[in-house]
Design a protein around this motif. Structure first.
Motif, PDB file in Angstrom:
ATOM      1  N   ALA A  94      39.476  30.936  40.583  1.00 13.50           N
ATOM      2  CA  ALA A  94      40.398  30.235  41.136  1.00 13.50           C
ATOM      3  C   ALA A  94      41.536  31.224  41.449  1.00 13.50           C
ATOM      4  O   ALA A  94      42.326  31.701  40.571  1.00 13.50           O
ATOM      5  CB  ALA A  94      40.801  28.917  40.454  1.00 13.50           C
ATOM      6  N   GLU A  95      41.745  31.530  42.748  1.00 12.23           N
ATOM      7  CA  GLU A  95      43.044  32.222  43.344  1.00 12.23           C
ATOM      8  C   GLU A  95      44.016  31.464  43.860  1.00 12.23           C
ATOM      9  O   GLU A  95      44.166  30.666  44.555  1.00 12.23           O
ATOM     10  CB  GLU A  95      42.563  33.323  44.161  1.00 12.23           C
ATOM     11  N   PHE A  96      45.457  31.686  43.161  1.00 16.91           N
ATOM     12  CA  PHE A  96      46.646  30.911  43.657  1.00 16.91           C
ATOM     13  C   PHE A  96      47.582  32.059  44.239  1.00 16.91           C
ATOM     14  O   PHE A  96      47.964  32.977  43.823  1.00 16.91           O
ATOM     15  CB  PHE A  96      47.126  30.473  42.560  1.00 16.91           C
ATOM     16  N   SER A  97      47.614  31.681  45.741  1.00 17.90           N
ATOM     17  CA  SER A  97      48.433  32.687  46.594  1.00 17.90           C
ATOM     18  C   SER A  97      49.655  31.929  47.338  1.00 17.90           C
ATOM     19  O   SER A  97      49.341  30.688  47.691  1.00 17.90           O
ATOM     20  CB  SER A  97      47.453  33.431  47.566  1.00 17.90           C
ATOM     21  N   CYS A 138      52.393  36.606  46.397  1.00 15.01           N
ATOM     22  CA  CYS A 138      51.640  37.003  45.163  1.00 15.01           C
ATOM     23  C   CYS A 138      50.563  36.164  45.034  1.00 15.01           C
ATOM     24  O   CYS A 138      50.435  35.265  45.404  1.00 15.01           O
ATOM     25  CB  CYS A 138      52.662  36.770  43.944  1.00 15.01           C
ATOM     26  N   SER A 139      49.607  36.770  44.191  1.00 16.08           N
ATOM     27  CA  SER A 139      48.346  36.177  43.861  1.00 16.08           C
ATOM     28  C   SER A 139      47.982  36.188  42.530  1.00 16.08           C
ATOM     29  O   SER A 139      47.976  37.282  41.947  1.00 16.08           O
ATOM     30  CB  SER A 139      47.202  36.803  44.873  1.00 16.08           C
ATOM     31  N   VAL A 140      47.876  35.240  41.792  1.00 12.97           N
ATOM     32  CA  VAL A 140      47.375  35.078  40.680  1.00 12.97           C
ATOM     33  C   VAL A 140      45.925  34.640  40.338  1.00 12.97           C
ATOM     34  O   VAL A 140      45.459  33.443  41.153  1.00 12.97           O
ATOM     35  CB  VAL A 140      47.935  34.300  39.540  1.00 12.97           C
ATOM     36  N   VAL A 141      45.017  35.327  39.829  1.00 13.21           N
ATOM     37  CA  VAL A 141      43.415  34.880  39.539  1.00 13.21           C
ATOM     38  C   VAL A 141      43.264  34.385  38.388  1.00 13.21           C
ATOM     39  O   VAL A 141      43.150  35.222  37.350  1.00 13.21           O
ATOM     40  CB  VAL A 141      42.647  36.047  40.096  1.00 13.21           C
ATOM     41  N   PHE A 142      42.938  33.080  38.396  1.00 16.33           N
ATOM     42  CA  PHE A 142      42.145  32.711  36.869  1.00 16.33           C
ATOM     43  C   PHE A 142      40.648  32.765  37.081  1.00 16.33           C
ATOM     44  O   PHE A 142      39.977  32.617  38.018  1.00 16.33           O
ATOM     45  CB  PHE A 142      42.403  30.950  36.883  1.00 16.33           C
ATOM     46  N   ARG A 143      39.827  33.601  36.135  1.00 15.16           N
ATOM     47  CA  ARG A 143      38.554  33.732  36.037  1.00 15.16           C
ATOM     48  C   ARG A 143      37.880  33.322  34.825  1.00 15.16           C
ATOM     49  O   ARG A 143      38.640  33.738  33.677  1.00 15.16           O
ATOM     50  CB  ARG A 143      38.457  35.280  36.211  1.00 15.16           C
TER      51      ARG A 143
END
Length: 177
Positions: free
Chosen positions: A83-86, A154-159
């Motif tokens: 899930a990527e939050f940009s 910014c982009s934060v990625v939950f993996r």
């Protein structure tokens, strides 16, 4: 509803949050729902805050706020879900990347934090707990939280990998109106 309400209370506006993907994802998340809800809410709050603060810094009207984008995808034949939050904020300077994972460090504008505190209202950010706690929860359940590449903000990625999962959990994140 919490993310939108808190952002509206603090800034008198909130960007739309566009969620795409996830419907055909076959991977399962093993996170306990409260932890997953916390991670997703924190990442959406951070993205909303960064977008609003950068928009205001540029002197642009609230009616032109760009949306926060959340993209959910299945990788490696459904064994991994991302899930990527940009956002469209100012981004995080490379010198701050390691610091944002430390408890107590914040990139939040203190101006809005002080105003919300005086008004006895919900505060969107400013304590330096959201990203470190989210990363801790993700890692506790075999996942990760990292910065992704983006041409905006910014982009934060939950993996998370379902390898080793002992139960089935819903793939799609809880609803955040």
């Amino acid at each position: 509803e919490g993310v939108v309400a808190q952002t509206n209370t603090t800034y008198s506006c909130c960007p739309d949050i566009n969620i795409s993907g996830g419907e055909d994802t076959t991977a399962c998340l093993t996170h306990a729902e409260p932890n997953l809800s916390y991670i997703f809410a924190e990442l959406m709050k951070n993205a909303s805050r960064a977008t609003v603060e950068e928009h205001h810094r540029k002197g642009l009207p609230n009616t032109t706020l760009p949306p926060v984008e959340v993209s959910i995808r299945s990788l490696e034949d459904g064994n991994i879900v991302e899930a990527e939050f940009s956002d469209c904020g100012a981004g995080i300077h490379k010198n701050e990347i390691d610091r944002v994972w430390q408890f107590g460090y914040t990139t939040s504008s203190k101006k809005h934090h002080k105003a919300a505190t005086k008004a006895d209202t919900a505060i969107v950010a400013g304590f330096g707990l959201g990203l470190p706690m989210s990363r801790m929860y993700a890692e506790q359940f075999g996942g990760s939280l990292t910065f992704g590449k983006t041409d905006r903000g910014c982009s934060v990625v939950f993996r998370h990998s379902r390898e080793g999962a002992e139960g089935l959990c819903p793939v799609y994140p809880p609803t955040f109106d």
